[in-house]
Scaffold this motif. Structure first.
Motif, PDB file in Angstrom:
ATOM      1  N   GLY A  61       0.099  16.167  22.583  1.00  0.00           N
ATOM      2  CA  GLY A  61      -0.194  14.794  22.199  1.00  0.00           C
ATOM      3  C   GLY A  61       0.621  14.318  21.018  1.00  0.00           C
ATOM      4  N   LEU A  62       1.834  14.854  20.876  1.00  0.00           N
ATOM      5  CA  LEU A  62       2.692  14.551  19.725  1.00  0.00           C
ATOM      6  C   LEU A  62       4.103  14.217  20.179  1.00  0.00           C
ATOM      7  N   PRO A  63       4.853  13.460  19.363  1.00  0.00           N
ATOM      8  CA  PRO A  63       6.280  13.274  19.647  1.00  0.00           C
ATOM      9  C   PRO A  63       7.002  14.627  19.607  1.00  0.00           C
ATOM     10  N   GLN A  64       8.132  14.708  20.256  1.00  0.00           N
ATOM     11  CA  GLN A  64       8.818  15.983  20.440  1.00  0.00           C
ATOM     12  C   GLN A  64       9.156  16.701  19.138  1.00  0.00           C
ATOM     13  N   MET A  65       9.779  16.011  18.198  1.00  0.00           N
ATOM     14  CA  MET A  65      10.365  16.696  17.053  1.00  0.00           C
ATOM     15  C   MET A  65       9.334  17.177  16.040  1.00  0.00           C
ATOM     16  N   ILE A  66       8.111  16.647  16.078  1.00  0.00           N
ATOM     17  CA  ILE A  66       7.084  17.133  15.168  1.00  0.00           C
ATOM     18  C   ILE A  66       6.816  18.621  15.393  1.00  0.00           C
ATOM     19  N   SER A  67       6.889  19.037  16.653  1.00  0.00           N
ATOM     20  CA  SER A  67       6.606  20.447  16.959  1.00  0.00           C
ATOM     21  C   SER A  67       7.639  21.388  16.349  1.00  0.00           C
ATOM     22  N   SER A  68       8.785  20.861  15.928  1.00  0.00           N
ATOM     23  CA  SER A  68       9.800  21.697  15.283  1.00  0.00           C
ATOM     24  C   SER A  68       9.308  22.275  13.963  1.00  0.00           C
ATOM     25  N   ARG A  69       8.257  21.682  13.406  1.00  0.00           N
ATOM     26  CA  ARG A  69       7.708  22.200  12.147  1.00  0.00           C
ATOM     27  C   ARG A  69       7.119  23.596  12.332  1.00  0.00           C
ATOM     28  N   VAL A  70       6.743  23.937  13.550  1.00  0.00           N
ATOM     29  CA  VAL A  70       6.257  25.295  13.815  1.00  0.00           C
ATOM     30  C   VAL A  70       7.378  26.294  13.601  1.00  0.00           C
ATOM     31  N   GLN A  71       8.562  25.993  14.092  1.00  0.00           N
ATOM     32  CA  GLN A  71       9.680  26.928  14.044  1.00  0.00           C
ATOM     33  C   GLN A  71      10.477  26.875  12.739  1.00  0.00           C
ATOM     34  N   PHE A  72      10.469  25.725  12.061  1.00  0.00           N
ATOM     35  CA  PHE A  72      11.319  25.563  10.884  1.00  0.00           C
ATOM     36  C   PHE A  72      10.557  25.293   9.591  1.00  0.00           C
TER      37      PHE A  72
END
Length: 477
Positions: A91-102
């Protein structure tokens, strides 16, 4: 501060209120067919036609170019659609999930590059659209670009619902237009004779694969932006198939037309794509319809680019500020800034600047294949879809400010591609040995993907036992 609960009327509003915040179940809507039409319509456009034509212009034959393009579509489309399948679950925009990896701050690195790339792609599309609008309305290029940009601001400002409506309209109009264009192009020509001329070379074949695969992978940083409102119960596999089939079929149709046009028309097509396509219209009325179709196709994809860049800007700002969302007014300001930047580049690059800048944008793709590999490996194989969504907005939370392991793998993923890059902006030392073909995207997916998985297994996963989402959500103050 007192907050109001979401109502049915709010839910049905044409103007989107959400930005990068989590979409609660009560506001989920839409269906998988809208994912198909969005990506099908977004790919029925003149830039995809030009990309397909390059396979022939740069030395390939018709038959093997079409096969190579299709293989690239399937590979790149699979990568892209795997990102899209994350939308309904998170339920989020794509790039927000990058915070998990970076990490919350570390994700800003790829976010900035995403903003630059999509603003630049929008600028290139705006130049082509300006030419079509100018012919349609009989205005000069500058006025046409400004008119087109104003439409992009309006549609991007309205947001998610209107963008999907645009996708449906583009699918219908684009399908009818391309049926006519294929009939006009092939009139008097036997398709089997074109396909019979075969001279396979590894370099030309790999070029065709790389062209279409890179085209699809470039959508990765924002594809989930347009699936995040789907009900959470939506099947990940079915989401994947809807996005995959739409983007692969749409792009292959456009690129096939480009291949055939380049093979039949030669110099009459290359460098004069818009004029050639409209020239197939034969009459003034049909020519006007084709100009409209070209403008509509570019309007759809440029709106996607603008919306995606706005989501990225919002993610950068909230990363520093520790916010979970931005106001509708702030989002509209970001829309204005994003479109103003792309329009300014378009006005500057109407003639020669844009060609050099386009090479720079293609070079930027080097920075997205390792991001894509890391994001997908983490989501599907390391954390296995178990994200802590509230922690994505907390610099002191589970994911922290910086994830040095993810950032290091990302840097390695960028560096290992450099010998294989072939663009007008930069060419690596090993390109000539490969016949001048850019295969950096293959290296950029495989190496960081495998390395990130190995590092994660060694360090251990910090994933929660299950997906954690916020509680009942309410409107912004």
């Amino acid at each position: 501060m007192e907050r109001k609960t979401t109502t049915v009327d709010d839910n049905a509003s044409l103007i989107e209120r959400r930005s990068i915040d989590f979409i609660p179940d009560a506001e989920r809507h839409g269906n998988l067919f809208s994912q198909f039409t969005l990506w099908f319509g977004a790919n029925l456009q003149v830039t995809a036609v030009v990309v397909g034509a390059l396979a022939v212009v740069l030395g390939g034959d018709v038959f093997w170019s079409l096969i190579g393009l299709l293989i690239g579509q399937v590979i790149g489309g699979a990568v892209m659609a795997l990102h899209g399948a994350q939308g309904p679950q998170l339920g989020l925009p794509q790039m927000i999930s990058s915070r998990v990896q970076f990490g919350v701050y570390g994700a800003i690195v790829p976010l900035v590059l995403v903003c630059v790339m999509y603003i630049g792609f929008s600028a290139g599309g705006t130049v082509l659209a300006g030419q079509a609008v100018g012919e349609l309305l009989h205005t000069d290029n500058t006025t046409s670009i400004l008119i087109f940009s104003a439409l992009v601001v309006l549609l991007t400002g309205l947001g998610y619902r209107i963008i999907h409506t645009m996708g449906r309209v583009s699918s219908i109009v684009g399908t009818l237009a391309f049926l006519y264009l294929f009939a006009s192009l092939l009139h008097g020509h036997a398709l089997d004779s074109l396909l019979a001329n075969r001279h396979f070379t590894v370099a030309s074949f790999l070029l065709a694969v790389s062209l279409s695969a890179s085209w699809q992978i470039a959508y990765g940083p924002y594809v989930a932006d347009y699936s995040r409102y789907l009900p959470k119960s939506t099947s990940a596999l079915r989401t994947f198939l809807a996005v995959f089939s739409g983007t692969v079929i749409g792009a292959q149709v456009s690129m096939t037309f480009g291949v055939l046009a380049a093979a039949l028309a030669g110099e009459r097509f290359s460098g004069h794509e818009v004029a050639f396509i409209v020239g197939l219209g034969a009459t003034g009325a049909i020519a006007a319809v084709l100009y409209f179709t070209i403008a509509l196709g570019k309007l759809t994809i440029t709106t996607l680019n603008a919306y995606g860049s706005v989501m990225s800007v919002a993610a950068i700002v909230t990363g520093f500020g520790g916010q979970r969302e931005i106001s509708a007014r702030t989002r509209f300001v970001f829309v204005l800034l994003s479109v103003a930047a792309s329009s300014g580049l378009a006005l500057l690059g109407q003639h020669s600047f844009l060609k050099a800048f386009s090479s720079f944008l293609l070079f930027l793709l080097v920075f997205f294949t390792p991001w894509s590999a890391i994001n997908l490996v983490d989501y599907y194989w390391v954390t296995r879809e178990r994200y802590d969504v509230p922690a994505l907005f907390d610099v002191d939370g589970r994911y922290g400010r910086w994830n040095l392991a993810g950032i290091t793998v990302y840097a390695i993923g960028v560096l290992v591609q450099m010998p294989f890059v072939a663009t007008g902006f930069y060419t690596g030392p090993w390109v000539d040995a490969l016949g001048g073909v850019d295969v950096s995207w293959i290296v950029g997916i495989v190496v960081p993907g495998v390395l990130y998985y190995a590092v994660s297994r060694f360090a251990g996963s910090h994933a929660p036992e299950r997906l954690i989402v916020p509680g009942p959500m309410t409107d912004a103050d």
